[in-house]
Each structure stands twice: as C-alpha cells, then as structure tokens.
Design a protein around this motif. Sequence first.
Motif, PDB file in Angstrom:
ATOM      1  N   ARG A   9       0.841  -1.205   0.000  1.00  0.00           N
ATOM      2  CA  ARG A   9       0.000   0.000   0.000  1.00  0.00           C
ATOM      3  C   ARG A   9       0.873   1.251   0.000  1.00  0.00           C
ATOM      4  O   ARG A   9       0.615   2.203  -0.735  1.00  0.00           O
ATOM      5  CB  ARG A   9      -0.941   0.025   1.207  1.00  0.00           C
ATOM      6  CG  ARG A   9      -2.095  -0.936   1.120  1.00  0.00           C
ATOM      7  CD  ARG A   9      -3.186  -0.722   2.157  1.00  0.00           C
ATOM      8  NE  ARG A   9      -2.731  -0.706   3.538  1.00  0.00           N
ATOM      9  CZ  ARG A   9      -2.577   0.397   4.279  1.00  0.00           C
ATOM     10  NH1 ARG A   9      -2.847   1.584   3.788  1.00  0.00           N
ATOM     11  NH2 ARG A   9      -2.169   0.295   5.541  1.00  0.00           N
ATOM     12  N   HIS A  12       2.303   2.056  -3.316  1.00  0.00           N
ATOM     13  CA  HIS A  12       1.303   2.469  -4.305  1.00  0.00           C
ATOM     14  C   HIS A  12       0.640   3.769  -3.844  1.00  0.00           C
ATOM     15  O   HIS A  12      -0.560   3.816  -3.539  1.00  0.00           O
ATOM     16  CB  HIS A  12       0.270   1.354  -4.516  1.00  0.00           C
ATOM     17  CG  HIS A  12       0.793   0.229  -5.335  1.00  0.00           C
ATOM     18  ND1 HIS A  12       1.621  -0.746  -4.810  1.00  0.00           N
ATOM     19  CD2 HIS A  12       0.649  -0.054  -6.650  1.00  0.00           C
ATOM     20  CE1 HIS A  12       1.936  -1.593  -5.766  1.00  0.00           C
ATOM     21  NE2 HIS A  12       1.377  -1.197  -6.898  1.00  0.00           N
ATOM     22  N   MET A  15      -1.687   4.052  -0.641  1.00  0.00           N
ATOM     23  CA  MET A  15      -3.076   3.616  -0.763  1.00  0.00           C
ATOM     24  C   MET A  15      -3.644   3.367   0.635  1.00  0.00           C
ATOM     25  O   MET A  15      -2.993   2.736   1.468  1.00  0.00           O
ATOM     26  CB  MET A  15      -3.170   2.330  -1.586  1.00  0.00           C
ATOM     27  CG  MET A  15      -4.588   1.799  -1.747  1.00  0.00           C
ATOM     28  SD  MET A  15      -4.666   0.177  -2.549  1.00  0.00           S
ATOM     29  CE  MET A  15      -4.096   0.565  -4.190  1.00  0.00           C
ATOM     30  N   GLU A  19      -9.358   2.373   0.552  1.00  0.00           N
ATOM     31  CA  GLU A  19      -9.291   2.243  -0.902  1.00  0.00           C
ATOM     32  C   GLU A  19      -9.075   0.792  -1.314  1.00  0.00           C
ATOM     33  O   GLU A  19      -9.721   0.293  -2.234  1.00  0.00           O
ATOM     34  CB  GLU A  19      -8.184   3.129  -1.479  1.00  0.00           C
ATOM     35  CG  GLU A  19      -7.948   2.959  -2.959  1.00  0.00           C
ATOM     36  CD  GLU A  19      -9.118   3.326  -3.857  1.00  0.00           C
ATOM     37  OE1 GLU A  19      -9.102   2.943  -5.042  1.00  0.00           O
ATOM     38  OE2 GLU A  19     -10.071   3.979  -3.390  1.00  0.00           O
ATOM     39  N   LEU A  20      -8.163   0.103  -0.636  1.00  0.00           N
ATOM     40  CA  LEU A  20      -7.952  -1.311  -0.939  1.00  0.00           C
ATOM     41  C   LEU A  20      -9.239  -2.092  -0.694  1.00  0.00           C
ATOM     42  O   LEU A  20      -9.638  -2.917  -1.520  1.00  0.00           O
ATOM     43  CB  LEU A  20      -6.803  -1.887  -0.103  1.00  0.00           C
ATOM     44  CG  LEU A  20      -6.539  -3.378  -0.286  1.00  0.00           C
ATOM     45  CD1 LEU A  20      -6.246  -3.739  -1.745  1.00  0.00           C
ATOM     46  CD2 LEU A  20      -5.399  -3.833   0.628  1.00  0.00           C
ATOM     47  N   ARG A  22     -12.317  -1.044  -0.810  1.00  0.00           N
ATOM     48  CA  ARG A  22     -13.279  -0.729  -1.872  1.00  0.00           C
ATOM     49  C   ARG A  22     -12.958  -1.511  -3.140  1.00  0.00           C
ATOM     50  O   ARG A  22     -13.850  -2.065  -3.773  1.00  0.00           O
ATOM     51  CB  ARG A  22     -13.265   0.778  -2.165  1.00  0.00           C
ATOM     52  CG  ARG A  22     -14.319   1.212  -3.190  1.00  0.00           C
ATOM     53  CD  ARG A  22     -14.120   2.643  -3.654  1.00  0.00           C
ATOM     54  NE  ARG A  22     -12.895   2.819  -4.428  1.00  0.00           N
ATOM     55  CZ  ARG A  22     -12.714   2.436  -5.688  1.00  0.00           C
ATOM     56  NH1 ARG A  22     -13.675   1.821  -6.331  1.00  0.00           N
ATOM     57  NH2 ARG A  22     -11.566   2.653  -6.308  1.00  0.00           N
ATOM     58  N   ARG A  23     -11.677  -1.586  -3.479  1.00  0.00           N
ATOM     59  CA  ARG A  23     -11.269  -2.238  -4.726  1.00  0.00           C
ATOM     60  C   ARG A  23     -11.454  -3.749  -4.704  1.00  0.00           C
ATOM     61  O   ARG A  23     -11.620  -4.364  -5.761  1.00  0.00           O
ATOM     62  CB  ARG A  23      -9.838  -1.871  -5.067  1.00  0.00           C
ATOM     63  CG  ARG A  23      -9.750  -0.371  -5.412  1.00  0.00           C
ATOM     64  CD  ARG A  23      -8.395   0.096  -5.776  1.00  0.00           C
ATOM     65  NE  ARG A  23      -7.956  -0.517  -7.033  1.00  0.00           N
ATOM     66  CZ  ARG A  23      -6.796  -0.223  -7.607  1.00  0.00           C
ATOM     67  NH1 ARG A  23      -5.988   0.668  -7.058  1.00  0.00           N
ATOM     68  NH2 ARG A  23      -6.445  -0.811  -8.722  1.00  0.00           N
ATOM     69  N   ILE A  24     -11.443  -4.361  -3.512  1.00  0.00           N
ATOM     70  CA  ILE A  24     -11.637  -5.820  -3.450  1.00  0.00           C
ATOM     71  C   ILE A  24     -13.016  -6.195  -2.900  1.00  0.00           C
ATOM     72  O   ILE A  24     -13.328  -7.367  -2.766  1.00  0.00           O
ATOM     73  CB  ILE A  24     -10.511  -6.524  -2.653  1.00  0.00           C
ATOM     74  CG1 ILE A  24     -10.488  -6.081  -1.191  1.00  0.00           C
ATOM     75  CG2 ILE A  24      -9.172  -6.321  -3.330  1.00  0.00           C
ATOM     76  CD1 ILE A  24      -9.525  -6.874  -0.319  1.00  0.00           C
ATOM     77  N   GLY A  25     -13.824  -5.186  -2.580  1.00  0.00           N
ATOM     78  CA  GLY A  25     -15.211  -5.451  -2.184  1.00  0.00           C
ATOM     79  C   GLY A  25     -15.414  -5.949  -0.767  1.00  0.00           C
ATOM     80  O   GLY A  25     -16.284  -6.779  -0.521  1.00  0.00           O
ATOM     81  N   GLN A  48      -7.339 -11.304  -5.608  1.00  0.00           N
ATOM     82  CA  GLN A  48      -7.804  -9.943  -5.877  1.00  0.00           C
ATOM     83  C   GLN A  48      -6.830  -8.916  -5.304  1.00  0.00           C
ATOM     84  O   GLN A  48      -6.526  -7.911  -5.955  1.00  0.00           O
ATOM     85  CB  GLN A  48      -9.195  -9.717  -5.278  1.00  0.00           C
ATOM     86  CG  GLN A  48     -10.294 -10.439  -6.007  1.00  0.00           C
ATOM     87  CD  GLN A  48     -11.627 -10.298  -5.286  1.00  0.00           C
ATOM     88  OE1 GLN A  48     -11.694 -10.233  -4.068  1.00  0.00           O
ATOM     89  NE2 GLN A  48     -12.707 -10.266  -6.052  1.00  0.00           N
ATOM     90  N   ASP A  51      -3.802  -8.781  -7.433  1.00  0.00           N
ATOM     91  CA  ASP A  51      -4.122  -8.127  -8.700  1.00  0.00           C
ATOM     92  C   ASP A  51      -4.160  -6.603  -8.548  1.00  0.00           C
ATOM     93  O   ASP A  51      -3.694  -5.881  -9.435  1.00  0.00           O
ATOM     94  CB  ASP A  51      -5.461  -8.645  -9.224  1.00  0.00           C
ATOM     95  CG  ASP A  51      -5.757  -8.154 -10.623  1.00  0.00           C
ATOM     96  OD1 ASP A  51      -4.900  -8.360 -11.511  1.00  0.00           O
ATOM     97  OD2 ASP A  51      -6.834  -7.556 -10.834  1.00  0.00           O
ATOM     98  N   VAL A  52      -4.684  -6.113  -7.448  1.00  0.00           N
ATOM     99  CA  VAL A  52      -4.729  -4.670  -7.206  1.00  0.00           C
ATOM    100  C   VAL A  52      -3.320  -4.083  -7.276  1.00  0.00           C
ATOM    101  O   VAL A  52      -3.110  -3.005  -7.833  1.00  0.00           O
ATOM    102  CB  VAL A  52      -5.384  -4.353  -5.839  1.00  0.00           C
ATOM    103  CG1 VAL A  52      -5.113  -2.920  -5.403  1.00  0.00           C
ATOM    104  CG2 VAL A  52      -6.883  -4.614  -5.897  1.00  0.00           C
TER     105      VAL A  52
END
Length: 68
Positions: A9, A12, A15, A19-20, A22-25, A48, A51-52
């Motif tokens: 994180r 990136h 991050m 945010e992480l 949100r991106r992986i649900g 996932q 992949d992020v």
Amino acid sequence: MTNSIRTLRAAHDEMTQAELARRIGVTRQTVIAIEQGRYSPSLEMAFQIADVFGVTLTDVFHYPRESS
C-alpha cells in the motif's frame, strides 16, 4: 501466514486501507484484520489483493516453511 500488504500500500501512493477494501469489495475492518494476521482471506480474495498491486500471490502472502 504473514503478508506485505502494508508495504505494498505504501509503495502504491500510500493507498489507504479503505481504498484497498473498496477495490476488493470488503470492509476496511477486513483489510485491517488481514494486515494484522488476524484473518486469512479466501483464495479468491488473496488473488484480488495481488491483482490490485500487480504482483504475484507470493509477493503478498508468505507462509513460513519448516526447516528440513
């Protein structure tokens, strides 16, 4: 099992956990638990997360091997 999520994180653009999540649900609390090693994600979620960050699963998660 340990992980490098916090380090990834940071690499990136700092991050956020939110945010992480949100991106992986998932919820931010789930990301916190995974980072702290209190929760092991499903295989799908682990992929996932990798992949992020655009890395392999083994770049994120580390399973200690017993020495032979």
